[in-house]
Design a protein around this motif. Sequence first.
Motif, PDB file in Angstrom:
ATOM      1  N   GLY A 157       8.643  18.764  -3.690  1.00  0.00           N
ATOM      2  CA  GLY A 157       9.566  18.219  -2.700  1.00  0.00           C
ATOM      3  C   GLY A 157       8.986  17.135  -1.820  1.00  0.00           C
ATOM      4  N   VAL A 158       8.000  16.398  -2.330  1.00  0.00           N
ATOM      5  CA  VAL A 158       7.396  15.305  -1.569  1.00  0.00           C
ATOM      6  C   VAL A 158       7.951  13.979  -2.071  1.00  0.00           C
ATOM      7  CG1 VAL A 158       5.249  14.153  -0.923  1.00  0.00           C
ATOM      8  CG2 VAL A 158       5.281  16.643  -1.250  1.00  0.00           C
ATOM      9  N   ASN A 159       8.555  13.205  -1.185  1.00  0.00           N
ATOM     10  CA  ASN A 159       9.149  11.936  -1.593  1.00  0.00           C
ATOM     11  C   ASN A 159       8.173  10.785  -1.384  1.00  0.00           C
ATOM     12  OD1 ASN A 159      11.509  10.448  -2.550  1.00  0.00           O
ATOM     13  ND2 ASN A 159      11.463   9.477  -0.531  1.00  0.00           N
ATOM     14  N   ILE A 160       7.991   9.970  -2.432  1.00  0.00           N
ATOM     15  CA  ILE A 160       7.124   8.794  -2.355  1.00  0.00           C
ATOM     16  C   ILE A 160       7.981   7.598  -1.940  1.00  0.00           C
ATOM     17  CG2 ILE A 160       5.603   7.257  -3.634  1.00  0.00           C
ATOM     18  CD1 ILE A 160       5.012   9.602  -5.528  1.00  0.00           C
ATOM     19  N   ALA A 161       7.705   7.055  -0.748  1.00  0.00           N
ATOM     20  CA  ALA A 161       8.488   5.928  -0.251  1.00  0.00           C
ATOM     21  C   ALA A 161       8.049   4.617  -0.895  1.00  0.00           C
ATOM     22  CB  ALA A 161       8.354   5.830   1.268  1.00  0.00           C
ATOM     23  N   GLN A 162       6.753   4.478  -1.120  1.00  0.00           N
ATOM     24  CA  GLN A 162       6.223   3.261  -1.723  1.00  0.00           C
ATOM     25  C   GLN A 162       4.876   3.580  -2.361  1.00  0.00           C
ATOM     26  OE1 GLN A 162       4.288   0.233   0.629  1.00  0.00           O
ATOM     27  NE2 GLN A 162       5.395  -1.422  -0.380  1.00  0.00           N
ATOM     28  N   MET A 163       4.548   2.838  -3.414  1.00  0.00           N
ATOM     29  CA  MET A 163       3.234   2.980  -4.022  1.00  0.00           C
ATOM     30  C   MET A 163       2.725   1.614  -4.415  1.00  0.00           C
ATOM     31  SD  MET A 163       1.940   5.240  -7.262  1.00  0.00           S
ATOM     32  CE  MET A 163       0.221   5.139  -7.778  1.00  0.00           C
ATOM     33  N   VAL A 164       1.458   1.353  -4.100  1.00  0.00           N
ATOM     34  CA  VAL A 164       0.833   0.094  -4.492  1.00  0.00           C
ATOM     35  C   VAL A 164      -0.517   0.401  -5.121  1.00  0.00           C
ATOM     36  CG1 VAL A 164       1.990  -1.297  -2.742  1.00  0.00           C
ATOM     37  CG2 VAL A 164      -0.183  -0.216  -2.195  1.00  0.00           C
ATOM     38  N   VAL A 165      -0.913  -0.435  -6.066  1.00  0.00           N
ATOM     39  CA  VAL A 165      -2.184  -0.267  -6.763  1.00  0.00           C
ATOM     40  C   VAL A 165      -2.956  -1.573  -6.711  1.00  0.00           C
ATOM     41  CG1 VAL A 165      -3.301   0.228  -8.972  1.00  0.00           C
ATOM     42  CG2 VAL A 165      -1.239   1.488  -8.311  1.00  0.00           C
ATOM     43  N   GLY A 166      -4.235  -1.485  -6.431  1.00  0.00           N
ATOM     44  CA  GLY A 166      -5.112  -2.643  -6.496  1.00  0.00           C
ATOM     45  C   GLY A 166      -6.151  -2.428  -7.578  1.00  0.00           C
ATOM     46  N   ARG A 167      -6.324  -3.409  -8.438  1.00  0.00           N
ATOM     47  CA  ARG A 167      -7.314  -3.302  -9.508  1.00  0.00           C
ATOM     48  C   ARG A 167      -7.940  -4.671  -9.745  1.00  0.00           C
ATOM     49  NH1 ARG A 167      -3.763  -2.914 -15.154  1.00  0.00           N
ATOM     50  NH2 ARG A 167      -2.986  -5.069 -15.078  1.00  0.00           N
ATOM     51  N   LYS A 168      -9.081  -4.661 -10.401  1.00  0.00           N
ATOM     52  CA  LYS A 168      -9.763  -5.911 -10.714  1.00  0.00           C
ATOM     53  C   LYS A 168      -9.651  -6.260 -12.187  1.00  0.00           C
ATOM     54  CE  LYS A 168     -12.988  -5.409  -6.871  1.00  0.00           C
ATOM     55  NZ  LYS A 168     -14.399  -5.238  -6.433  1.00  0.00           N
ATOM     56  N   GLU A 169      -9.465  -5.248 -13.014  1.00  0.00           N
ATOM     57  CA  GLU A 169      -9.294  -5.496 -14.445  1.00  0.00           C
ATOM     58  C   GLU A 169      -8.519  -4.353 -15.077  1.00  0.00           C
ATOM     59  OE1 GLU A 169     -13.094  -5.741 -16.279  1.00  0.00           O
ATOM     60  OE2 GLU A 169     -13.698  -3.711 -15.708  1.00  0.00           O
ATOM     61  N   LYS A 170      -7.804  -4.653 -16.122  1.00  0.00           N
ATOM     62  CA  LYS A 170      -7.015  -3.654 -16.833  1.00  0.00           C
ATOM     63  C   LYS A 170      -7.916  -2.556 -17.376  1.00  0.00           C
ATOM     64  CE  LYS A 170      -3.810  -3.222 -20.727  1.00  0.00           C
ATOM     65  NZ  LYS A 170      -3.114  -3.962 -21.813  1.00  0.00           N
ATOM     66  N   GLY A 171      -7.534  -1.315 -17.091  1.00  0.00           N
ATOM     67  CA  GLY A 171      -8.279  -0.176 -17.584  1.00  0.00           C
ATOM     68  C   GLY A 171      -9.534   0.160 -16.806  1.00  0.00           C
ATOM     69  N   GLY A 172      -9.814  -0.606 -15.735  1.00  0.00           N
ATOM     70  CA  GLY A 172     -11.025  -0.377 -14.957  1.00  0.00           C
ATOM     71  C   GLY A 172     -10.762   0.494 -13.742  1.00  0.00           C
ATOM     72  N   GLU A 173     -11.669   0.386 -12.771  1.00  0.00           N
ATOM     73  CA  GLU A 173     -11.515   1.145 -11.547  1.00  0.00           C
ATOM     74  C   GLU A 173     -10.392   0.537 -10.701  1.00  0.00           C
ATOM     75  OE1 GLU A 173     -13.211   4.029 -10.840  1.00  0.00           O
ATOM     76  OE2 GLU A 173     -13.842   3.729 -12.927  1.00  0.00           O
ATOM     77  N   ALA A 174      -9.677   1.392  -9.975  1.00  0.00           N
ATOM     78  CA  ALA A 174      -8.543   0.936  -9.175  1.00  0.00           C
ATOM     79  C   ALA A 174      -8.415   1.810  -7.935  1.00  0.00           C
ATOM     80  CB  ALA A 174      -7.251   0.986 -10.001  1.00  0.00           C
ATOM     81  N   VAL A 175      -7.675   1.302  -6.964  1.00  0.00           N
ATOM     82  CA  VAL A 175      -7.354   2.075  -5.773  1.00  0.00           C
ATOM     83  C   VAL A 175      -5.846   2.059  -5.599  1.00  0.00           C
ATOM     84  CG1 VAL A 175      -7.588   0.087  -4.219  1.00  0.00           C
ATOM     85  CG2 VAL A 175      -7.859   2.398  -3.309  1.00  0.00           C
ATOM     86  N   ALA A 176      -5.281   3.165  -5.144  1.00  0.00           N
ATOM     87  CA  ALA A 176      -3.838   3.262  -4.953  1.00  0.00           C
ATOM     88  C   ALA A 176      -3.538   3.847  -3.582  1.00  0.00           C
ATOM     89  CB  ALA A 176      -3.206   4.130  -6.036  1.00  0.00           C
ATOM     90  N   VAL A 177      -2.414   3.400  -3.004  1.00  0.00           N
ATOM     91  CA  VAL A 177      -1.946   3.938  -1.730  1.00  0.00           C
ATOM     92  C   VAL A 177      -0.488   4.339  -1.898  1.00  0.00           C
ATOM     93  CG1 VAL A 177      -1.530   3.504   0.713  1.00  0.00           C
ATOM     94  CG2 VAL A 177      -3.520   2.484  -0.411  1.00  0.00           C
ATOM     95  N   LEU A 178      -0.190   5.593  -1.616  1.00  0.00           N
ATOM     96  CA  LEU A 178       1.174   6.093  -1.628  1.00  0.00           C
ATOM     97  C   LEU A 178       1.617   6.314  -0.194  1.00  0.00           C
ATOM     98  CD1 LEU A 178       0.148   6.867  -4.537  1.00  0.00           C
ATOM     99  CD2 LEU A 178       1.704   8.806  -4.422  1.00  0.00           C
ATOM    100  N   ASN A 179       2.770   5.752   0.179  1.00  0.00           N
ATOM    101  CA  ASN A 179       3.386   6.055   1.463  1.00  0.00           C
ATOM    102  C   ASN A 179       4.348   7.221   1.246  1.00  0.00           C
ATOM    103  OD1 ASN A 179       2.975   2.840   1.482  1.00  0.00           O
ATOM    104  ND2 ASN A 179       2.731   3.659   3.546  1.00  0.00           N
ATOM    105  N   LEU A 180       4.121   8.320   1.944  1.00  0.00           N
ATOM    106  CA  LEU A 180       4.873   9.544   1.724  1.00  0.00           C
ATOM    107  C   LEU A 180       5.809   9.825   2.897  1.00  0.00           C
ATOM    108  CD1 LEU A 180       1.926  11.787   0.458  1.00  0.00           C
ATOM    109  CD2 LEU A 180       3.475  10.363  -0.908  1.00  0.00           C
ATOM    110  N   ASP A 181       7.053  10.226   2.580  1.00  0.00           N
ATOM    111  CA  ASP A 181       8.006  10.564   3.636  1.00  0.00           C
ATOM    112  C   ASP A 181       7.671  11.886   4.301  1.00  0.00           C
ATOM    113  OD1 ASP A 181       9.522   8.280   3.387  1.00  0.00           O
ATOM    114  OD2 ASP A 181      10.945   9.145   1.977  1.00  0.00           O
ATOM    115  N   ASN A 182       6.997  12.772   3.595  1.00  0.00           N
ATOM    116  CA  ASN A 182       6.614  14.056   4.161  1.00  0.00           C
ATOM    117  C   ASN A 182       5.253  14.461   3.606  1.00  0.00           C
ATOM    118  OD1 ASN A 182       8.356  14.206   1.765  1.00  0.00           O
ATOM    119  ND2 ASN A 182       8.031  16.414   1.849  1.00  0.00           N
ATOM    120  N   LEU A 183       4.587  15.342   4.325  1.00  0.00           N
ATOM    121  CA  LEU A 183       3.230  15.725   3.951  1.00  0.00           C
ATOM    122  C   LEU A 183       3.238  16.726   2.796  1.00  0.00           C
ATOM    123  CD1 LEU A 183       1.588  16.185   7.476  1.00  0.00           C
ATOM    124  CD2 LEU A 183       1.068  14.402   5.802  1.00  0.00           C
TER     125      LEU A 183
END
Length: 217
Positions: A157-183
């Motif tokens: 029951g957790v709603n994801i308001a937005q999600m963004v991903v940052g990466r430097k190359e396909k298939g490599g290391e990446a960082v993601a941030v999810l904005n959540l409406d509830n904890l």
Amino acid sequence: LQQLRPYLDAARRMGLLLSQLQEGSIKKVSLTFRGELSGSSMSWLSAALATGLLETHLSEMLTPVNAVLVARERGIDIIEEHNPGRGDFNTLITASMVTDKVTHQVSATLFGNDYLRLVQIDGFNLESYLDGNLLLFTHRDLPGLIGYIGTVFGKHGVNIAQMVVGRKEKGGEAVAVLNLDNLPNEEALAEVRNHPHIRTMHLIKLPPAGEVPAWLA
């Protein structure tokens, strides 16, 4: 103060973010501002950063007036640098934190007059809101991971308001941030954390958009 207010808000929020990424003892903190701002304003930005960095750990009331002093009493000095030139953004605030275990660097900017955005985390470019509940995690950039997280959070029951991903190359290391409406609860977090391609994960709690402390109101 009117001109500085959104940047002070951003600096405090970046301090709050870094404090929740902290592991170990802080050895060094630095703040860089790129863009048009008087050099004397840097001390206020540093104070706002120190306020956010310390307020989640201390019970005493912190304001920009005493935050830098309190930080110094704990062996934390904030190194300031002001670059009047422009880069990819008209203005950019970058804060870095070095501890005896980890190093983190985050950058934020202001879109328009009021829209704060997180635009870089540890060298990865992205564009995320800088408010509310954030799930920040590093991972391998592989198919199926995002769907897995969405399924887990949907089940709990957790709603994801937005999600963004940052990466430097396909298939490599990446960082993601999810904005959540509830904890999410601990069970949901454990399920996500146990995914084999997630490296690190932090649940970050920031003030809602537009909410400022009394000293900035």
